[in-house]
Design an enzyme around this catalytic site. Structure first.
Site, short mmCIF file in Angstrom:
data_model
loop_
_atom_site.label_atom_id
_atom_site.label_comp_id
_atom_site.label_asym_id
_atom_site.label_seq_id
_atom_site.Cartn_x
_atom_site.Cartn_y
_atom_site.Cartn_z
CE LYS A 39 -0.34 0.56 4.94
NZ LYS A 39 -0.82 -0.06 6.16
NE ARG A 134 -4.18 0.84 12.27
CZ ARG A 134 -3.32 0.66 11.27
NH1 ARG A 134 -2.72 1.69 10.71
NH2 ARG A 134 -3.07 -0.55 10.81
C1 LIG Z 1 0.24 -0.49 6.77
C2 LIG Z 1 0.17 -1.72 7.59
C3 LIG Z 1 1.28 -2.54 7.68
C4 LIG Z 1 2.62 -2.21 7.06
O1 LIG Z 1 3.23 -1.21 7.78
P1 LIG Z 1 4.75 -0.78 7.49
O2 LIG Z 1 5.07 0.12 8.61
O3 LIG Z 1 4.72 -0.10 6.17
O4 LIG Z 1 5.55 -2.01 7.47
C5 LIG Z 1 1.17 -3.71 8.42
N1 LIG Z 1 0.01 -4.03 9.03
C6 LIG Z 1 -1.08 -3.27 8.96
C7 LIG Z 1 -2.30 -3.70 9.67
C8 LIG Z 1 -1.04 -2.08 8.24
O5 LIG Z 1 -2.13 -1.30 8.18
#
Ligand SMILES: *Cc1c(COP(=O)(O)O)cnc(C)c1O
Length: 363
Positions: A39, A134
């Site tokens: 993403k 979160r």
């Molecule tokens: C965005 C996200 C990740 C990846 O996070 P990074 O810091 O880019 O490695 C992993 N788990 C969830 C639930 C996320 O929303």
């Protein structure tokens, strides 16, 4: 010859693949599977392909649109939805993904029902909120009870494990203590359902330092990694974790000079507010050579989040569609039409790769 248009994001696919492989290998050496999170670069299919080629177990995103595009690119991996599903996206979540992270019974029930309709078994991981506030179950008894219910009552779902997310909203570090807390919870689930879980997911990029330090508890066997692969900037910068074996320049932002003139460094007239209604302070450094670039906040967010590669160049500020840089002390003489290169951080790469005016180019 066609004229190259700017602004653009240039992706060095070899460097990206090397980054993926480095993380996959280091995690693999201690028994951890990597869900490669795409993403951060809007799931650009050419980039997603490198996540697969570099050996990620899952291709993961928060957004179904990106997963759909990655599927269309022919990636032959399991797809993970890492934002807890919206009730309004259940049909597509079942259609497009193999596994999802979850924290609501009502959603699990809907996933189970839709999986039945589509004749699929959908895998789920239950999220535990360990303090980052979160997503995830806060009440551990509630998570254990939910796990048992999924296991016994929801025939079209397969409970794969438990996981947590840290370092996002609440800025909570992925300490060994937090990992142990998650493992203890997983073991309660295992006792309740009478079998071992396939996965205990210890978080995202911010959990990688524990792997590098060799202190990640053995039962953690899944990490979801995005930024640590794409840029690998945050760990050295904020977590004192050197990542010298990674390319931090797999992605390059390129923008074109549309005006270059000597101008005063302090605005002339009565100071009010800028284009975004903010009061700004300006330093008076006399007359300076300044380049105006055909890129702005709409394209990358905050001008403090793009970093000129060439020495002696300073980003002064920006409006929606313009960026002003000081090139007075630059190593070379710039002229109209020249292209400047910038490094990203996580914020700017997310915006730039999501902006339809920014071309995506692979090398
Ligand atoms: C965005 C996200 C990740 C990846 O996070 P990074 O810091 O880019 O490695 C992993 N788990 C969830 C639930 C996320 O929303």
């Amino acid at each position: 010859m066609a004229v190259e248009r700017y602004p653009r994001v240039e992706i060095d696919l070899k460097k990206l693949k090397s980054n993926v492989k480095n993380i996959v290998d280091r995690c693999g050496a201690v028994g951890i599977d990597v869900a490669g999170v795409i993403k951060g670069c809007n799931g650009i299919p050419e980039a997603a392909v490198q996540f697969a080629a570099g050996g990620c177990k899952y291709i993961a995103s928060s957004r179904l649109e990106q997963i759909e595009a990655a599927r269309k690119a022919g990636i032959d991996k399991e797809f993970m939805l890492i934002r807890v599903p919206m009730l309004s996206e259940i049909v597509d979540a079942i259609k497009l993904t193999d596994i999802s992270l979850n924290s609501e019974r009502e959603v699990l029930e809907a996933l189970n029902k839709e999986a039945g309709v589509q004749g699929k078994i959908h895998q789920v991981i239950l999220m535990s909120d360990l303090g980052d506030l979160r997503e995830g179950f806060w009440d551990k008894d509630e998570l254990v009870a939910c796990a048992k219910w999924v296991e016994t009552d929801l025939k079209n779902l397969k409970l794969m494990g438990v996981a947590t997310n840290l370092g996002c909203y609440g800025s909570i570090a992925a300490t060994v203590d937090k990992m142990e807390e998650l493992i203890a919870l997983a073991e309660r689930v295992e006792a309740a359902i009478g079998r071992k879980l396939a996965y205990i997911g210890g978080g995202a990029t911010t959990s990688l330092p524990r792997v590098m330090e060799g202190v990640m508890p053995a039962r953690i066997n899944l990490l979801r990694i995005g930024e640590g692969i794409l840029l690998s900037r945050d760990l050295p910068l904020f977590y004192n974790c050197p990542m010298d074996f990674m390319y931090q320049d797999a992605f390059t932002l390129k923008a074109e000079i549309i005006e270059i003139k000597d101008k005063p460094s302090h605005p002339v007239g009565t100071i009010a507010v800028d284009a975004f209604g903010r009061k700004q302070v300006y330093q008076d450094r006399g007359i300076r050579k300044r380049a105006l670039l055909g890129i702005g906040k709409v394209d990358y967010g905050d001008p403090g989040d793009i970093f000129p590669r060439a020495k002696g160049i300073e980003v002064l500020g920006a409006s929606s569609d313009h960026t002003i840089v000081d090139v007075e002390n630059a190593d070379r003489e710039y002229k109209l039409g020249d292209v400047l290169e910038f490094d990203f951080n996580y914020a700017s790469i997310v915006y730039a790769t999501n902006c339809p005016n920014v071309r995506i180019v692979t090398i």
